[in-house]
Design a protein around this motif. Structure first.
Motif, PDB file in Angstrom:
ATOM      1  N   GLN A 194     -26.122  48.095   5.888  1.00  0.00           N
ATOM      2  CA  GLN A 194     -26.079  49.274   6.838  1.00  0.00           C
ATOM      3  C   GLN A 194     -25.056  50.129   6.405  1.00  0.00           C
ATOM      4  OE1 GLN A 194     -26.276  47.935  10.990  1.00  0.00           O
ATOM      5  NE2 GLN A 194     -24.230  48.833  11.104  1.00  0.00           N
ATOM      6  N   VAL A 195     -24.977  51.419   6.511  1.00  0.00           N
ATOM      7  CA  VAL A 195     -24.184  52.371   6.009  1.00  0.00           C
ATOM      8  C   VAL A 195     -23.869  53.386   7.338  1.00  0.00           C
ATOM      9  CG1 VAL A 195     -23.684  54.070   4.407  1.00  0.00           C
ATOM     10  CG2 VAL A 195     -24.937  52.129   3.724  1.00  0.00           C
ATOM     11  N   THR A 196     -22.626  53.633   7.506  1.00  0.00           N
ATOM     12  CA  THR A 196     -22.367  54.594   8.549  1.00  0.00           C
ATOM     13  C   THR A 196     -21.644  55.815   7.821  1.00  0.00           C
ATOM     14  OG1 THR A 196     -21.813  52.928  10.106  1.00  0.00           O
ATOM     15  CG2 THR A 196     -20.691  55.264  10.621  1.00  0.00           C
ATOM     16  N   VAL A 197     -22.281  56.888   7.874  1.00  0.00           N
ATOM     17  CA  VAL A 197     -21.830  58.096   7.229  1.00  0.00           C
ATOM     18  C   VAL A 197     -21.331  59.237   8.302  1.00  0.00           C
ATOM     19  CG1 VAL A 197     -22.481  60.236   5.878  1.00  0.00           C
ATOM     20  CG2 VAL A 197     -23.745  58.011   5.771  1.00  0.00           C
ATOM     21  N   GLU A 198     -20.100  59.867   7.680  1.00  0.00           N
ATOM     22  CA  GLU A 198     -19.071  60.617   8.659  1.00  0.00           C
ATOM     23  C   GLU A 198     -19.880  62.220   7.882  1.00  0.00           C
ATOM     24  OE1 GLU A 198     -15.012  62.696   9.235  1.00  0.00           O
ATOM     25  OE2 GLU A 198     -14.927  60.711   8.534  1.00  0.00           O
ATOM     26  N   TYR A 199     -20.221  62.942   9.108  1.00  0.00           N
ATOM     27  CA  TYR A 199     -20.629  64.219   8.809  1.00  0.00           C
ATOM     28  C   TYR A 199     -19.559  65.052   9.287  1.00  0.00           C
ATOM     29  CZ  TYR A 199     -25.469  62.812   7.815  1.00  0.00           C
ATOM     30  OH  TYR A 199     -26.705  62.569   7.350  1.00  0.00           O
ATOM     31  N   GLN A 200     -19.241  66.313   8.521  1.00  0.00           N
ATOM     32  CA  GLN A 200     -18.395  67.401   8.733  1.00  0.00           C
ATOM     33  C   GLN A 200     -19.204  68.843   8.643  1.00  0.00           C
ATOM     34  OE1 GLN A 200     -14.772  67.148   6.692  1.00  0.00           O
ATOM     35  NE2 GLN A 200     -14.623  64.876   7.031  1.00  0.00           N
ATOM     36  N   ASN A 201     -19.381  69.507   9.661  1.00  0.00           N
ATOM     37  CA  ASN A 201     -20.335  70.695   9.534  1.00  0.00           C
ATOM     38  C   ASN A 201     -21.501  70.499   9.429  1.00  0.00           C
ATOM     39  OD1 ASN A 201     -18.047  72.359  10.569  1.00  0.00           O
ATOM     40  ND2 ASN A 201     -17.301  72.385   8.331  1.00  0.00           N
ATOM     41  N   ASN A 202     -21.979  69.186   9.851  1.00  0.00           N
ATOM     42  CA  ASN A 202     -23.329  68.643   9.675  1.00  0.00           C
ATOM     43  C   ASN A 202     -23.863  68.468   8.322  1.00  0.00           C
ATOM     44  OD1 ASN A 202     -24.237  69.080  12.627  1.00  0.00           O
ATOM     45  ND2 ASN A 202     -24.440  71.445  12.162  1.00  0.00           N
ATOM     46  N   LYS A 203     -22.926  68.160   7.601  1.00  0.00           N
ATOM     47  CA  LYS A 203     -23.058  67.736   6.100  1.00  0.00           C
ATOM     48  C   LYS A 203     -22.370  66.338   5.788  1.00  0.00           C
ATOM     49  CE  LYS A 203     -25.362  71.518   5.101  1.00  0.00           C
ATOM     50  NZ  LYS A 203     -26.686  71.098   4.811  1.00  0.00           N
ATOM     51  N   PRO A 204     -23.174  65.389   5.001  1.00  0.00           N
ATOM     52  CA  PRO A 204     -22.369  64.214   4.695  1.00  0.00           C
ATOM     53  C   PRO A 204     -21.262  64.339   3.870  1.00  0.00           C
ATOM     54  CG  PRO A 204     -24.520  64.168   3.657  1.00  0.00           C
ATOM     55  CD  PRO A 204     -24.396  65.542   4.526  1.00  0.00           C
ATOM     56  N   LYS A 205     -20.034  63.743   4.317  1.00  0.00           N
ATOM     57  CA  LYS A 205     -18.774  63.968   3.283  1.00  0.00           C
ATOM     58  C   LYS A 205     -18.308  62.767   2.823  1.00  0.00           C
ATOM     59  CE  LYS A 205     -18.435  68.386   3.538  1.00  0.00           C
ATOM     60  NZ  LYS A 205     -18.756  69.283   2.551  1.00  0.00           N
ATOM     61  N   ARG A 206     -18.076  61.580   3.863  1.00  0.00           N
ATOM     62  CA  ARG A 206     -17.741  60.167   3.334  1.00  0.00           C
ATOM     63  C   ARG A 206     -18.472  59.357   3.872  1.00  0.00           C
ATOM     64  NH1 ARG A 206     -14.525  58.174   7.135  1.00  0.00           N
ATOM     65  NH2 ARG A 206     -13.512  56.660   5.632  1.00  0.00           N
ATOM     66  N   ILE A 207     -18.417  58.001   3.380  1.00  0.00           N
ATOM     67  CA  ILE A 207     -18.814  56.847   3.992  1.00  0.00           C
ATOM     68  C   ILE A 207     -17.750  55.976   4.841  1.00  0.00           C
ATOM     69  CG2 ILE A 207     -19.767  54.484   3.640  1.00  0.00           C
ATOM     70  CD1 ILE A 207     -21.290  55.905   1.336  1.00  0.00           C
ATOM     71  N   ASP A 208     -17.925  56.051   6.138  1.00  0.00           N
ATOM     72  CA  ASP A 208     -17.138  55.515   7.066  1.00  0.00           C
ATOM     73  C   ASP A 208     -16.988  53.945   6.935  1.00  0.00           C
ATOM     74  OD1 ASP A 208     -15.163  55.994   9.493  1.00  0.00           O
ATOM     75  OD2 ASP A 208     -16.518  54.307  10.205  1.00  0.00           O
ATOM     76  N   THR A 209     -18.279  53.344   7.170  1.00  0.00           N
ATOM     77  CA  THR A 209     -18.413  51.854   7.031  1.00  0.00           C
ATOM     78  C   THR A 209     -19.494  51.376   6.324  1.00  0.00           C
ATOM     79  OG1 THR A 209     -17.544  51.854   9.222  1.00  0.00           O
ATOM     80  CG2 THR A 209     -18.649  49.979   8.345  1.00  0.00           C
ATOM     81  N   ILE A 210     -19.316  50.185   5.487  1.00  0.00           N
ATOM     82  CA  ILE A 210     -20.592  49.339   5.019  1.00  0.00           C
ATOM     83  C   ILE A 210     -20.537  48.069   5.548  1.00  0.00           C
ATOM     84  CG2 ILE A 210     -21.426  48.795   2.645  1.00  0.00           C
ATOM     85  CD1 ILE A 210     -20.236  51.178   1.278  1.00  0.00           C
ATOM     86  N   ILE A 211     -21.702  47.760   5.777  1.00  0.00           N
ATOM     87  CA  ILE A 211     -21.990  46.346   6.384  1.00  0.00           C
ATOM     88  C   ILE A 211     -22.877  45.644   5.496  1.00  0.00           C
ATOM     89  CG2 ILE A 211     -22.385  44.798   8.111  1.00  0.00           C
ATOM     90  CD1 ILE A 211     -21.842  47.278  10.071  1.00  0.00           C
ATOM     91  N   ILE A 212     -22.826  44.434   4.949  1.00  0.00           N
ATOM     92  CA  ILE A 212     -23.771  43.713   4.117  1.00  0.00           C
ATOM     93  C   ILE A 212     -23.846  42.414   4.830  1.00  0.00           C
ATOM     94  CG2 ILE A 212     -24.562  42.785   1.871  1.00  0.00           C
ATOM     95  CD1 ILE A 212     -23.327  45.313   0.607  1.00  0.00           C
TER      96      ILE A 212
END
Length: 382
Positions: A163-181
């Protein structure tokens, strides 16, 4: 919203639902290999020490469904009934009939094998025109399976989720906030060791380092040990992972699953074609995002409706995009099957790790078509 978090998940081939998808599509492949006009709608149910196969098959092919199921389990790596399931000793039940004559009447003349709605989607967030979160989740799941199969992490078993949570800034993916395995494992390894191995051999080998920072959270087997897995711990059913199979929740989805059905079933074939058309719209820079909905009636050759959504990212007037689609694409069931070569596709290969955006195998619905109207290809690397 311009700034937000968005999450998608994937599962490994050993997840109980994926095990069922793989068995169903293995049976479909076996039928199509001998008889390309096979009609198949086969469901699999997995529970503790039991595989149940049921549905409808009309074909000239001679197949052994039980043998196919056991071989599929063996290929995945399920060989221990004490922790998941054993392909050699589990019970396999079958209840297979032929296709309803009422359905066959419409399909025999080139019509759709069912009614329903289907969606296709594409965006410019990744090189394969897939949403970023599901693309990363699939890559992690495939790497988790790779390190198990190659014995790089010798303590792993087939079941797993990412599971991957992505942080979007100005509607564009900028960084990965959380990774769950969640990784099924043998009891010989500690959670501390397992986390270390997975970070080193799965996460750092998959996720670009510029997307990870000190605030990125990495969570592995959050409930503790994960020794009991597969159908032993959780039953599985064909078609239950349609969000995983498609766009990770970024786009809307249709009412039917993809696996287990021959291409006369538009749940499958039209979902592939709408992805194909949406991807070409984005790849030819007519829009940055595109979602297409079609609907069909059983026995009818052409769709009842077509709707195109570009989320205000279109580069030309929407009417021009409709004209582009009408000029270059044909949504009749017969054309979809022929243009995408769906009678000769090996569906087992796409039953896990997503039906779209694949770069490891050549899929016709992932091709960029040389169309009559196109602009310079655009891809934004974020």
């Amino acid at each position: 919203m311009k700034n937000y978090l968005f999450t998608s998940e994937s599962v490994t081939e050993g997840h109980p639902d994926k095990l069922c998808d793989l068995i169903s599509d293995s049976i479909l492949d076996a039928c199509l290999e001998q008889d390309e006009n096979s009609r198949v709608a086969i469901e699999t149910f997995a529970s503790k020490n039991l595989i149940t196969i049921a549905g409808q098959i009309t074909t000239n092919a001679k197949i052994d469904a039980e043998k196919i199921a056991r071989e599929t389990m063996k290929q995945i790596g399920y060989d221990n009934e004490q922790t998941d399931i054993d392909y050699r000793t589990c019970k396999v039940e079958t209840n297979i009939t032929t296709q309803s004559g009422d359905i066959a009447m419409g399909v025999d003349v080139g019509g759709a094998g069912d009614q329903g709605i289907m969606f296709g989607y594409a965006c410019d967030e990744t090189e394969n025109y897939m949403p970023f979160a599901i693309d990363m989740a699939h890559k992690l799941a495939r790497q988790l399976t790779k390190v198990r199969r190659k014995n790089i992490i010798p303590y792993l078993r087939p079941d797993g989720k990412t599971q991957v949570t992505v942080e979007y800034q100005n509607n564009k993916p900028k960084r990965i906030d959380t990774i769950i395995i969640a990784a099924q494992h043998k009891k010989e390894i500690t959670q501390k060791e397992l986390k270390k191995y997975i970070i080193e051999n799965v996460i750092t080998k998959t996720i670009p380092q510029n997307l990870l920072d000190k605030k990125t959270k990495i969570l592995i087997n959050t409930s503790g040990s994960f020794i009991i897995g597969g159908p032993y711990s959780d039953s599985g059913t064909t078609g239950r992972k349609i969000i995983v199979d498609t766009y990770g929740g970024t786009s809307r989805i249709g009412g039917g699953c993809l696996s287990s059905k021959d291409p006369t079933k538009v749940d499958r074939s039209a979902a592939y074609y709408t992805r194909y058309v949406a991807k070409n719209i984005v790849a030819h820079n007519l829009a940055d995002k595109c979602e297409i909905q079609v609907s069909y009636a059983i026995g009818k050759q052409k769709p009842i409706s077509l709707f195109i959504e570009t989320f205000n990212t279109e580069k030309v007037n929407i009417s021009e995009i409709y004209k582009y689609v009408e000029t270059n694409f044909n949504f009749s069931v017969e054309n979809i099957i022929n243009e995408l070569n769906l009678k000769n596709t090996k569906y087992y290969n796409i039953a896990s790790y997503g039906h779209f955006g694949r770069t490891d195998i050549n899929l016709p619905w992932e091709n960029i078509k040389n169309t009559l109207q196109q602009k310079e290809k655009k891809y934004q690397n974020n």
